[in-house]
Design a protein around this motif. Sequence first.
Motif, PDB file in Angstrom:
ATOM      1  N   UNK A  44      15.541 -35.558   4.569  1.00 44.59           N
ATOM      2  CA  UNK A  44      14.283 -36.197   4.976  1.00 44.59           C
ATOM      3  C   UNK A  44      14.322 -36.571   6.464  1.00 44.59           C
ATOM      4  N   UNK A  45      15.493 -37.027   6.925  1.00 42.40           N
ATOM      5  CA  UNK A  45      15.634 -37.332   8.349  1.00 42.40           C
ATOM      6  C   UNK A  45      15.486 -36.069   9.191  1.00 42.40           C
ATOM      7  N   UNK A  46      16.037 -34.967   8.723  1.00 43.67           N
ATOM      8  CA  UNK A  46      15.881 -33.688   9.427  1.00 43.67           C
ATOM      9  C   UNK A  46      14.408 -33.300   9.471  1.00 43.67           C
ATOM     10  N   UNK A  47      13.711 -33.452   8.363  1.00 43.12           N
ATOM     11  CA  UNK A  47      12.294 -33.076   8.300  1.00 43.12           C
ATOM     12  C   UNK A  47      11.448 -33.921   9.253  1.00 43.12           C
ATOM     13  N   UNK A  48      11.888 -35.138   9.554  1.00 52.20           N
ATOM     14  CA  UNK A  48      11.133 -36.041  10.427  1.00 52.20           C
ATOM     15  C   UNK A  48      11.684 -36.111  11.849  1.00 52.20           C
ATOM     16  N   UNK A  49      12.613 -35.233  12.168  1.00 51.95           N
ATOM     17  CA  UNK A  49      13.231 -35.202  13.489  1.00 51.95           C
ATOM     18  C   UNK A  49      12.172 -34.889  14.554  1.00 51.95           C
ATOM     19  N   UNK A  50      12.152 -35.623  15.677  1.00 55.82           N
ATOM     20  CA  UNK A  50      11.154 -35.371  16.726  1.00 55.82           C
ATOM     21  C   UNK A  50      11.206 -33.939  17.273  1.00 55.82           C
ATOM     22  N   UNK A  51      12.402 -33.369  17.381  1.00 57.29           N
ATOM     23  CA  UNK A  51      12.516 -31.997  17.884  1.00 57.29           C
ATOM     24  C   UNK A  51      11.874 -31.028  16.895  1.00 57.29           C
ATOM     25  N   UNK A  52      12.134 -31.222  15.618  1.00 58.90           N
ATOM     26  CA  UNK A  52      11.545 -30.351  14.601  1.00 58.90           C
ATOM     27  C   UNK A  52      10.020 -30.489  14.609  1.00 58.90           C
ATOM     28  N   UNK A  53       9.541 -31.707  14.751  1.00 58.34           N
ATOM     29  CA  UNK A  53       8.091 -31.916  14.798  1.00 58.34           C
ATOM     30  C   UNK A  53       7.475 -31.177  15.990  1.00 58.34           C
ATOM     31  N   UNK A  54       8.147 -31.220  17.127  1.00 60.01           N
ATOM     32  CA  UNK A  54       7.644 -30.533  18.322  1.00 60.01           C
ATOM     33  C   UNK A  54       7.643 -29.014  18.101  1.00 60.01           C
ATOM     34  N   UNK A  55       8.724 -28.499  17.523  1.00 57.10           N
ATOM     35  CA  UNK A  55       8.810 -27.062  17.244  1.00 57.10           C
ATOM     36  C   UNK A  55       7.750 -26.644  16.234  1.00 57.10           C
ATOM     37  N   UNK A  56       7.500 -27.479  15.272  1.00 52.61           N
ATOM     38  CA  UNK A  56       6.537 -27.137  14.227  1.00 52.61           C
ATOM     39  C   UNK A  56       5.136 -26.934  14.799  1.00 52.61           C
ATOM     40  N   UNK A  57       4.832 -27.600  15.923  1.00 50.60           N
ATOM     41  CA  UNK A  57       3.506 -27.430  16.498  1.00 50.60           C
ATOM     42  C   UNK A  57       3.321 -26.030  17.088  1.00 50.60           C
ATOM     43  N   UNK A  58       4.425 -25.366  17.416  1.00 49.73           N
ATOM     44  CA  UNK A  58       4.357 -24.023  17.982  1.00 49.73           C
ATOM     45  C   UNK A  58       4.782 -22.937  16.999  1.00 49.73           C
ATOM     46  N   UNK A  59       5.669 -23.285  16.080  1.00 46.04           N
ATOM     47  CA  UNK A  59       6.258 -22.324  15.158  1.00 46.04           C
ATOM     48  C   UNK A  59       6.036 -22.791  13.733  1.00 46.04           C
ATOM     49  N   UNK A  60       6.182 -21.877  12.801  1.00 43.27           N
ATOM     50  CA  UNK A  60       6.201 -22.233  11.387  1.00 43.27           C
ATOM     51  C   UNK A  60       7.655 -22.344  10.963  1.00 43.27           C
ATOM     52  N   UNK A  61       8.046 -23.506  10.454  1.00 45.68           N
ATOM     53  CA  UNK A  61       9.415 -23.741  10.004  1.00 45.68           C
ATOM     54  C   UNK A  61       9.406 -23.987   8.507  1.00 45.68           C
ATOM     55  N   UNK A  62      10.273 -23.290   7.775  1.00 45.31           N
ATOM     56  CA  UNK A  62      10.351 -23.444   6.330  1.00 45.31           C
ATOM     57  C   UNK A  62      11.792 -23.640   5.922  1.00 45.31           C
ATOM     58  N   UNK A  63      12.055 -24.666   5.130  1.00 49.60           N
ATOM     59  CA  UNK A  63      13.396 -24.883   4.601  1.00 49.60           C
ATOM     60  C   UNK A  63      13.551 -24.070   3.335  1.00 49.60           C
ATOM     61  N   UNK A  64      14.582 -23.238   3.291  1.00 49.62           N
ATOM     62  CA  UNK A  64      14.879 -22.467   2.101  1.00 49.62           C
ATOM     63  C   UNK A  64      15.645 -23.364   1.140  1.00 49.62           C
ATOM     64  N   UNK A  65      15.299 -23.327  -0.108  1.00 49.87           N
ATOM     65  CA  UNK A  65      15.833 -24.271  -1.094  1.00 49.87           C
ATOM     66  C   UNK A  65      17.307 -24.031  -1.418  1.00 49.87           C
ATOM     67  N   UNK A  66      17.708 -22.800  -1.563  1.00 51.02           N
ATOM     68  CA  UNK A  66      19.070 -22.506  -2.017  1.00 51.02           C
ATOM     69  C   UNK A  66      20.085 -22.711  -0.895  1.00 51.02           C
ATOM     70  N   UNK A  67      21.260 -23.196  -1.250  1.00 48.27           N
ATOM     71  CA  UNK A  67      22.327 -23.312  -0.258  1.00 48.27           C
ATOM     72  C   UNK A  67      23.028 -21.959  -0.131  1.00 48.27           C
ATOM     73  N   UNK A  68      23.889 -21.842   0.826  1.00 49.36           N
ATOM     74  CA  UNK A  68      24.581 -20.582   1.061  1.00 49.36           C
ATOM     75  C   UNK A  68      26.049 -20.843   1.273  1.00 49.36           C
ATOM     76  N   UNK A  69      26.848 -19.823   1.108  1.00 49.05           N
ATOM     77  CA  UNK A  69      28.300 -19.927   1.304  1.00 49.05           C
ATOM     78  C   UNK A  69      28.688 -19.270   2.615  1.00 49.05           C
ATOM     79  N   UNK A  70      29.597 -19.885   3.313  1.00 51.33           N
ATOM     80  CA  UNK A  70      30.101 -19.325   4.570  1.00 51.33           C
ATOM     81  C   UNK A  70      31.517 -18.903   4.373  1.00 51.33           C
TER      82      UNK A  70
END
Length: 70
Positions: A44-70
């Motif tokens: 939730x903090x990531x979703x409300x991050x000021x940088x993300x909010x600024x990027x969202x005004x120019x780009x479409x950002x979508x969080x993918x639900x599934x996690x991934x392995x590295x």
Amino acid sequence: MNVSYDGVAVKVELDRSDDAKTVFKYQIDIKGSIDEETKGIVFRKVMNCPVKKRCRSSWNLFRKAASFDQ
């Protein structure tokens, strides 16, 4: 907020399916002994991050639900 974790992995993918839009899809995976409630607070903090909010005004950002392995 003080959270103990072993690591964080972030994966970002550029979706080029529509030339008229800039779409980024991202995944965040927090490694370690961290409960789901705390992960939810962090996300939730990531979703409300000021940088993300600024990027969202120019780009479409979508969080993918599934996690991934590295």
